[in-house]
Design a protein around this motif. Structure first.
Motif, PDB file in Angstrom:
ATOM      1  N   GLY A 155      19.580 -20.727  -8.221  1.00 32.36           N
ATOM      2  CA  GLY A 155      18.159 -20.180  -8.845  1.00 32.36           C
ATOM      3  C   GLY A 155      18.126 -18.584  -8.870  1.00 32.36           C
ATOM      4  O   GLY A 155      17.693 -17.928  -9.749  1.00 32.36           O
ATOM      5  N   ARG A 156      18.779 -17.892  -7.906  1.00 32.79           N
ATOM      6  CA  ARG A 156      18.818 -16.550  -7.901  1.00 32.79           C
ATOM      7  C   ARG A 156      19.459 -15.939  -8.927  1.00 32.79           C
ATOM      8  O   ARG A 156      19.168 -14.648  -9.524  1.00 32.79           O
ATOM      9  N   GLY A 157      20.582 -16.737  -9.448  1.00 32.91           N
ATOM     10  CA  GLY A 157      21.366 -16.134 -10.752  1.00 32.91           C
ATOM     11  C   GLY A 157      20.529 -16.001 -11.933  1.00 32.91           C
ATOM     12  O   GLY A 157      20.642 -15.145 -12.699  1.00 32.91           O
ATOM     13  N   TYR A 158      19.493 -17.261 -12.093  1.00 29.09           N
ATOM     14  CA  TYR A 158      18.704 -17.089 -13.418  1.00 29.09           C
ATOM     15  C   TYR A 158      17.793 -16.166 -13.309  1.00 29.09           C
ATOM     16  O   TYR A 158      17.348 -15.421 -14.294  1.00 29.09           O
ATOM     17  N   GLU A 159      17.391 -15.873 -11.935  1.00 24.02           N
ATOM     18  CA  GLU A 159      16.193 -14.686 -12.012  1.00 24.02           C
ATOM     19  C   GLU A 159      16.888 -13.454 -12.367  1.00 24.02           C
ATOM     20  O   GLU A 159      16.248 -12.491 -12.615  1.00 24.02           O
ATOM     21  N   ALA A 174      16.233 -16.194 -22.303  1.00 20.85           N
ATOM     22  CA  ALA A 174      15.474 -15.486 -21.208  1.00 20.85           C
ATOM     23  C   ALA A 174      14.439 -16.516 -20.692  1.00 20.85           C
ATOM     24  O   ALA A 174      14.053 -16.947 -19.440  1.00 20.85           O
ATOM     25  N   ALA A 175      13.836 -17.299 -21.753  1.00 22.05           N
ATOM     26  CA  ALA A 175      12.942 -18.444 -21.291  1.00 22.05           C
ATOM     27  C   ALA A 175      13.600 -19.662 -20.547  1.00 22.05           C
ATOM     28  O   ALA A 175      13.082 -20.182 -19.752  1.00 22.05           O
ATOM     29  N   ARG A 176      14.776 -19.968 -21.230  1.00 20.84           N
ATOM     30  CA  ARG A 176      15.383 -20.796 -20.497  1.00 20.84           C
ATOM     31  C   ARG A 176      15.715 -20.429 -18.988  1.00 20.84           C
ATOM     32  O   ARG A 176      15.656 -21.469 -17.834  1.00 20.84           O
ATOM     33  N   ALA A 177      16.274 -19.267 -18.821  1.00 21.80           N
ATOM     34  CA  ALA A 177      16.603 -18.848 -17.285  1.00 21.80           C
ATOM     35  C   ALA A 177      15.372 -18.838 -16.559  1.00 21.80           C
ATOM     36  O   ALA A 177      15.434 -19.217 -15.391  1.00 21.80           O
ATOM     37  N   TRP A 178      14.303 -18.325 -17.031  1.00 21.07           N
ATOM     38  CA  TRP A 178      13.022 -18.519 -16.145  1.00 21.07           C
ATOM     39  C   TRP A 178      12.520 -19.824 -15.768  1.00 21.07           C
ATOM     40  O   TRP A 178      11.981 -20.140 -14.750  1.00 21.07           O
ATOM     41  N   ILE A 182      12.294 -21.340 -11.994  1.00 18.04           N
ATOM     42  CA  ILE A 182      11.141 -21.924 -11.480  1.00 18.04           C
ATOM     43  C   ILE A 182      11.337 -23.305 -11.013  1.00 18.04           C
ATOM     44  O   ILE A 182      10.864 -23.663  -9.968  1.00 18.04           O
ATOM     45  N   ARG A 183      12.155 -23.983 -11.815  1.00 20.51           N
ATOM     46  CA  ARG A 183      12.569 -25.412 -11.353  1.00 20.51           C
ATOM     47  C   ARG A 183      13.358 -25.321 -10.062  1.00 20.51           C
ATOM     48  O   ARG A 183      13.106 -25.984  -8.997  1.00 20.51           O
ATOM     49  N   LEU A 184      14.278 -24.434  -9.691  1.00 21.46           N
ATOM     50  CA  LEU A 184      15.241 -24.265  -8.624  1.00 21.46           C
ATOM     51  C   LEU A 184      14.311 -23.429  -7.256  1.00 21.46           C
ATOM     52  O   LEU A 184      14.541 -23.906  -6.226  1.00 21.46           O
ATOM     53  N   ASN A 185      13.792 -22.392  -7.594  1.00 15.79           N
ATOM     54  CA  ASN A 185      12.999 -21.628  -6.771  1.00 15.79           C
ATOM     55  C   ASN A 185      11.659 -21.779  -6.505  1.00 15.79           C
ATOM     56  O   ASN A 185      11.067 -21.160  -5.643  1.00 15.79           O
ATOM     57  N   GLY A 186      10.959 -22.563  -7.195  1.00 14.35           N
ATOM     58  CA  GLY A 186       9.271 -22.597  -7.114  1.00 14.35           C
ATOM     59  C   GLY A 186       8.737 -21.904  -8.137  1.00 14.35           C
ATOM     60  O   GLY A 186       9.275 -20.741  -8.669  1.00 14.35           O
ATOM     61  N   SER A 187       7.490 -22.013  -8.327  1.00 17.49           N
ATOM     62  CA  SER A 187       6.494 -21.498  -9.225  1.00 17.49           C
ATOM     63  C   SER A 187       5.956 -20.151  -8.328  1.00 17.49           C
ATOM     64  O   SER A 187       5.381 -20.515  -7.241  1.00 17.49           O
ATOM     65  N   ASP A 188       5.952 -18.885  -8.971  1.00 13.04           N
ATOM     66  CA  ASP A 188       4.933 -17.913  -8.504  1.00 13.04           C
ATOM     67  C   ASP A 188       4.915 -16.993  -9.751  1.00 13.04           C
ATOM     68  O   ASP A 188       5.041 -17.120 -10.600  1.00 13.04           O
ATOM     69  N   THR A 189       3.885 -16.013  -9.181  1.00 15.48           N
ATOM     70  CA  THR A 189       3.293 -15.066 -10.387  1.00 15.48           C
ATOM     71  C   THR A 189       4.389 -14.440 -11.233  1.00 15.48           C
ATOM     72  O   THR A 189       4.312 -14.290 -12.400  1.00 15.48           O
ATOM     73  N   ARG A 190       5.309 -14.073 -10.581  1.00 18.39           N
ATOM     74  CA  ARG A 190       6.355 -13.084 -11.118  1.00 18.39           C
ATOM     75  C   ARG A 190       7.253 -14.005 -12.143  1.00 18.39           C
ATOM     76  O   ARG A 190       7.419 -13.501 -13.374  1.00 18.39           O
TER      77      ARG A 190
END
Length: 372
Positions: A155-159, A174-178, A182-190
């Motif tokens: 998930g860090r790589g996608y961020e 970019a949308a696919r990476a975000w 979100i799927r791997l690291n969870g949802s947050d504001t950023r």
């Protein structure tokens, strides 16, 4: 070795391209004028012999001589034209010599001046292993993409790659990476804001239903987040609800510091929907109308509440000089001289490096009788 072979082949091709139009045509440099003149001289001698032998008359002999003279004149004119054309042949030969010698010398000198002949060839895999400061954005993107291909759950790589995709205009990626982040690291504001902005850019500035969901998730994670609040207001405007957009943007402007970088964008948006621009936090028309119906104690409590909120905001973000000056005046009006002096002292610490700001703080302190 392969590099020099390639350079030789390209040089040869360039030389052939130059020399081919200059090649000699059939008959170039070959003249039949002298041979024709020799034939015509023989014919003149033969005419003289026939006339002397009485085989032809004087008139017939003269006519034949005249015709041969005209032919010899045409041959002489053709020879003169060949002499002139020979100058063009010389120019072609000079151009050929320049192409044969000058082109290779120029190309070789240019390569040795700008190229790196002393370095060995470096394949793509070796360039991908270069230090980040030595690699361009495309190579860095390729490195991360190769890493994610081998590690699809990183998930860090996608961020890391998502903002880079945005900068280079690859909004769908970019949308696919975000989404993966979100799927791997969870949802947050950023992450939700990143997804919403990627979808917004992909749609050409339209807040789609998917983008709105992302911004709502960002606001749920942080209700005060200005980015999500702005784009949700934009969604309301685009959906034909300008009053709702104005209310959302006005609330955001009221909560934003005076030096917030998004204030100019907010001012433009509010003007677009015909709403007044809120320049600084403070009571609105409804607050004033309500205060007129309050008792003195209630009005004092309301004012103290606003002063407390201003003081709390400045404690979180003290870069608002006008806010500090308002706080000093407010405490002084409430008869809280010690609080006013404390606000002045905090403001001086906040703007210790700004001579102009310190001058304004000291001037107001003297005006209010707080000391300098």
């Amino acid at each position: 070795m392969l590099l020099w072979l390639a350079i030789s082949l390209m040089t040869g091709a360039a030389i052939m391209a130059v020399l081919w139009p200059l090649r000699p045509r059939a008959g170039d440099g070959v003249s039949d004028g002298q041979a024709d003149l020799a034939v015509y001289r023989d014919q003149l001698a033969e005419i003289e012999r026939d006339r002397a032998a009485g085989l032809i008359g004087a008139a017939e002999g003269e006519a034949a001589r005249t015709e041969l003279a005209r032919r010899m004149l045409r041959v002489a004119e053709a020879d003169a034209a060949d002499v002139v054309a020979s100058g063009g042949d010389r120019r072609r030969r000079v151009a050929a010599v320049v192409a044969l010698i000058g082109v290779p010398l120029f190309a070789g000198g240019l390569y040795f001046a700008l190229g790196s002949p002393q370095q060995d060839g470096q394949p793509l895999a070796a360039r991908l292993d270069a230090q980040p400061g030595q690699a361009d954005v495309a190579i860095l993107v390729r490195r991360v993409e190769d890493h994610l291909t081998a590690n699809p759950d990183d998930g860090r790589g996608y961020e890391v790659i998502a903002p880079v995709y945005m900068r280079v205009g690859r909004f769908e990626d970019a949308a696919r990476a975000w989404t993966n982040a979100i799927r791997l690291n969870g949802s947050d504001t950023r992450r939700q804001n990143g997804l919403g902005e990627a979808l917004l850019a992909q749609s050409g500035g339209v807040v789609t239903a998917e983008a709105k969901v992302a911004f709502e998730a960002a606001r749920t994670a942080d209700p005060a987040d200005p980015r999500a609040r702005y784009f949700l207001g934009l969604a309301a405007e685009q959906d034909g609800r300008p009053q709702e957009a104005a209310a959302m943007w006005s609330a955001l402007a009221a909560d934003s510091p005076a030096d917030a970088p998004w204030r100019p964008m907010l001012a433009t948006a509010l003007a677009r929907v015909g709403a007044p621009v809120v320049t600084a936090p403070g009571p609105n028309a409804q607050d004033v109308a309500a205060a007129q119906q309050m008792s003195a104690e209630e009005r004092g409590a309301m004012v103290r509440g606003m002063v407390d909120r201003l003081s709390q905001r400045l404690a979180e973000n003290g870069n608002d000089l006008d806010g500090w000056l308002r706080l000093m005046r407010a405490w002084n009006v409430l008869g809280e001289g010690d609080e006013a002096r404390a606000a002045a002292a905090k403001a001086r610490v906040q703007f210790a490096a700004d001579t102009q700001a310190l001058g304004r703080i000291d001037a107001l302190a003297r005006e209010l009788g707080l000391g300098s």
